[in-house]
Design a protein around this motif. Structure first.
Motif, PDB file in Angstrom:
ATOM      1  N   HIS A  44      58.840  71.173  40.259  1.00  0.00           N
ATOM      2  CA  HIS A  44      58.364  70.039  41.052  1.00  0.00           C
ATOM      3  C   HIS A  44      57.929  68.877  40.136  1.00  0.00           C
ATOM      4  N   ASP A  45      57.327  69.190  39.010  1.00  0.00           N
ATOM      5  CA  ASP A  45      56.935  68.117  38.082  1.00  0.00           C
ATOM      6  C   ASP A  45      58.150  67.375  37.536  1.00  0.00           C
TER       7      ASP A  45
ATOM      8  N   ILE B 297      59.269  64.861  39.944  1.00  0.00           N
ATOM      9  CA  ILE B 297      58.342  63.736  39.984  1.00  0.00           C
ATOM     10  C   ILE B 297      58.488  62.844  38.754  1.00  0.00           C
TER      11      ILE B 297
ATOM     12  N   ILE C  66      45.919  81.393  44.628  1.00  0.00           N
ATOM     13  CA  ILE C  66      46.076  80.300  45.601  1.00  0.00           C
ATOM     14  C   ILE C  66      45.183  79.124  45.201  1.00  0.00           C
TER      15      ILE C  66
ATOM     16  N   THR D  27      46.713  77.345  42.249  1.00  0.00           N
ATOM     17  CA  THR D  27      47.891  76.529  42.549  1.00  0.00           C
ATOM     18  C   THR D  27      47.462  75.223  43.215  1.00  0.00           C
ATOM     19  N   LYS D  28      46.481  75.318  44.094  1.00  0.00           N
ATOM     20  CA  LYS D  28      45.986  74.098  44.738  1.00  0.00           C
ATOM     21  C   LYS D  28      45.405  73.134  43.692  1.00  0.00           C
TER      22      LYS D  28
ATOM     23  N   VAL E 292      48.255  71.457  41.776  1.00  0.00           N
ATOM     24  CA  VAL E 292      48.931  70.435  42.580  1.00  0.00           C
ATOM     25  C   VAL E 292      48.044  69.187  42.686  1.00  0.00           C
ATOM     26  N   GLU E 293      46.762  69.396  42.921  1.00  0.00           N
ATOM     27  CA  GLU E 293      45.831  68.251  42.978  1.00  0.00           C
ATOM     28  C   GLU E 293      45.827  67.505  41.640  1.00  0.00           C
TER      29      GLU E 293
ATOM     30  N   GLU F 276      48.248  67.212  39.508  1.00  0.00           N
ATOM     31  CA  GLU F 276      49.471  66.421  39.374  1.00  0.00           C
ATOM     32  C   GLU F 276      49.375  65.139  40.215  1.00  0.00           C
ATOM     33  N   LEU F 277      48.774  65.259  41.397  1.00  0.00           N
ATOM     34  CA  LEU F 277      48.577  64.063  42.232  1.00  0.00           C
ATOM     35  C   LEU F 277      47.595  63.096  41.564  1.00  0.00           C
ATOM     36  N   LEU F 278      46.510  63.658  41.009  1.00  0.00           N
ATOM     37  CA  LEU F 278      45.539  62.830  40.278  1.00  0.00           C
ATOM     38  C   LEU F 278      46.229  62.089  39.145  1.00  0.00           C
TER      39      LEU F 278
ATOM     40  N   MET G  97      49.338  61.234  38.884  1.00  0.00           N
ATOM     41  CA  MET G  97      50.177  60.148  39.408  1.00  0.00           C
ATOM     42  C   MET G  97      49.348  58.910  39.706  1.00  0.00           C
TER      43      MET G  97
ATOM     44  N   ARG H 115      43.414  71.107  34.821  1.00  0.00           N
ATOM     45  CA  ARG H 115      44.226  71.428  35.995  1.00  0.00           C
ATOM     46  C   ARG H 115      45.676  71.725  35.614  1.00  0.00           C
TER      47      ARG H 115
ATOM     48  N   SER I  74      57.735  61.565  45.460  1.00  0.00           N
ATOM     49  CA  SER I  74      57.002  62.378  44.486  1.00  0.00           C
ATOM     50  C   SER I  74      55.681  62.864  45.062  1.00  0.00           C
TER      51      SER I  74
ATOM     52  N   LEU J 196      54.281  66.893  46.361  1.00  0.00           N
ATOM     53  CA  LEU J 196      52.983  67.500  46.040  1.00  0.00           C
ATOM     54  C   LEU J 196      52.114  67.666  47.281  1.00  0.00           C
TER      55      LEU J 196
ATOM     56  N   MET K 253      49.264  75.444  50.118  1.00  0.00           N
ATOM     57  CA  MET K 253      48.169  76.168  49.467  1.00  0.00           C
ATOM     58  C   MET K 253      46.909  76.156  50.330  1.00  0.00           C
TER      59      MET K 253
END
Lengths: 329, 329
Positions: A89-90, A93, A142, A145-146, A149-150, A152-154, A156, A174, B112, B116, B123
């Protein structure tokens, strides 16, 4: 601290050879799906020559506590599958073309299939983890993983912007340290170790993970492309400021800061070259600063092991931090 | 079969109003993240005016078995969050611009972030489900999600190609019926009902889900855009053959088949118009055939309820199939 000797790379390899081979077999089984394209992508991804450092940590953590059951193999495969799922997924992105010296999956199968292949790997990993019938294991995975993912959003949100050290450390926790920590904690969880021991092993993983990612970020700036297996200075070209760059931003002259800002905002070396940036980083000792910081975390990781009994697995865990900080790719 | 009267829409609404409101509150809580962009996207997605049919099924299944605890609210939210997560990733894959009458999330936040955001919803849903401390619940949810993801990959493999009814039913099972089935099974699982009852309720969900998706696919061909909330005939323009189209392909003249093949291969109505396709479908009774098939599954769903005691929830479950087959969007 223990005066136990540190293992050699050869000893670690011998210690884990059978287990790591069993984990590779587990990948083959776990990558099989009745849907051909799933098997193709999953096999490609899982055979990508990763360093397998996360399974290695889980194995050593379990071994250090005397665990020899199948859970360590199964969960060793699970942590690598989760790691791989985040990478797929990265790469979508980051629009990455290369990963580990070969075309990234998204350039081969396209973004759409890779979104789904990543999803599939997540589910396959959770399905395997579920077989443990251990809620703690699932809680860790779990929640981990959350957080990834958070993160990666941060990241971005912060692309192209200057960030401070605190923000940097939250991001690399993270991105990397969190999974290193959980890999160590899982080794303890499947042996039903004391919370205290689990927490120390988790600290080892966290410190090691921070060291690992700081070194990764330094290598991105300084390594040769043919050694790294992907384009160098990708971070700067993606607008990501890493530790050495943050250090130089805080110490540099106005012109230095402006040069760095330009690259981050342009996401290219069109106006300021990679060589110019390296000169700035070296002049302020920023590369050395980042490496010193990584080494301090590596040492903190070693210190987190003091409560472990003396075993070959502990000697191997004492070896890993040095390996992480001295690697060239 | 039971001679119990079928509930009215008003009665169903009254029966579930409090529970559905509680599920909406659960969404708000579950959508909150320390990362602002996560909260923004999750809130947008969860407030998109979905029909909430999956939570409704779970609530009715639980209620029909006498369950009134918080599990039904929590898991009602979970099944809708999983559904939403699949929609976000599907919209990226289908490059959809619209969803439920408003811009799809990917057009607002970009692909992108939506990759996410979908991961995050998965999750979050699993984390909430994990609070149940019920392995069966987790087995259902993880296995379900894997099947849905595999289904989407299967569908991509078949885009632009002719498929037969068997392949179509496998696809719509994975796309829709599987989650309907699990929603019903979860209602039973949290009441610790007999396997036999759980299996019948699962059959209800599967049959209803097949009916639902067949109708969805017919509406995509025949509904007005302003009623549907998204462009009509999207399926054909994405190269997807659905039941009525498969029927016409098997019955049509050479020219009919060629016209349909052209649209599927072109993924546009440039050479053959939407009106021409509708004329072919109507001439062969293909729309009626698809609707008859949907109604047969709806009836099979009703028949699956015969072992349930007579309750308001059962009367409501008897109402749902008619609602599903007679809706206009």
């Amino acid at each position: 601290m223990s005066t136990l000797s540190i293992a050699t790379a050869e000893e670690v390899k011998d210690l884990l050879a059978d287990d790591l081979a069993a984990i590779e077999r587990e990948f083959s089984q776990q990558s099989a799906s009745p849907i051909e394209v799933v098997t193709d992508i999953a096999t490609y991804l899982m055979s990508g020559g990763g360093k397998r450092i996360r399974p290695l940590l889980l194995l050593l953590s379990a071994k250090a506590l005397g665990c020899e059951n199948h859970s360590r193999i199964r969960l060793g495969a699970v942590v690598e599958m989760l790691h791989t799922a985040t990478l797929v997924h990265d790469d979508i992105i980051d629009e990455a073309d290369m990963r580990r010296g070969r075309p990234s999956a998204n350039t081969t199968w396209g973004n759409s299939k890779c979104v789904l292949a990543g999803d599939w790997l997540y589910m396959q990993a959770f399905e395997a983890a579920l077989e443990e019938r251990n809620f703690k294991v699932l809680d860790y995975l779990i929640s981990l993983t959350k957080q990834m993912v958070e993160g990666e959003l941060l990241q971005m949100e912060k692309l192209g912007h200057l960030i401070n050290e605190e923000e940097y450390f939250d991001l690399i926790y993270r991105k990397t340290a969190c999974l290193f920590k959980v890999s160590m904690q899982l080794g303890a969880a499947i042996t039903h170790a004391d919370d205290d021991i689990e927490s120390h092993l988790g600290e080892y993983g966290r410190n090691l993970g921070l060291a690992f990612q700081i070194v990764d970020d330094v290598l991105d700036l300084t390594a040769a492309e043919n050694v790294l297996g992907k384009p160098v200075a990708s971070d700067l070209r993606e607008g990501k400021a890493t530790l050495a760059v943050i250090h130089a931003l805080e110490r540099g002259t106005g012109a230095d800061r402006e040069a760095i800002r330009t690259v981050l905002a342009d996401r290219s070396f069109d106006r300021v070259s990679h060589v110019q940036i390296l000169e700035i980083l070296h002049r302020h000792g920023s590369i050395a600063y980042a490496m010193d910081t990584a080494c301090a975390y590596a040492e903190a990781a070693r210190l987190s092991l003091s409560m472990l009994p003396d075993t070959d697995a502990k000697r191997a865990l004492l070896w890993v931090p040095g390996f992480v900080t001295s690697r060239d790719r």
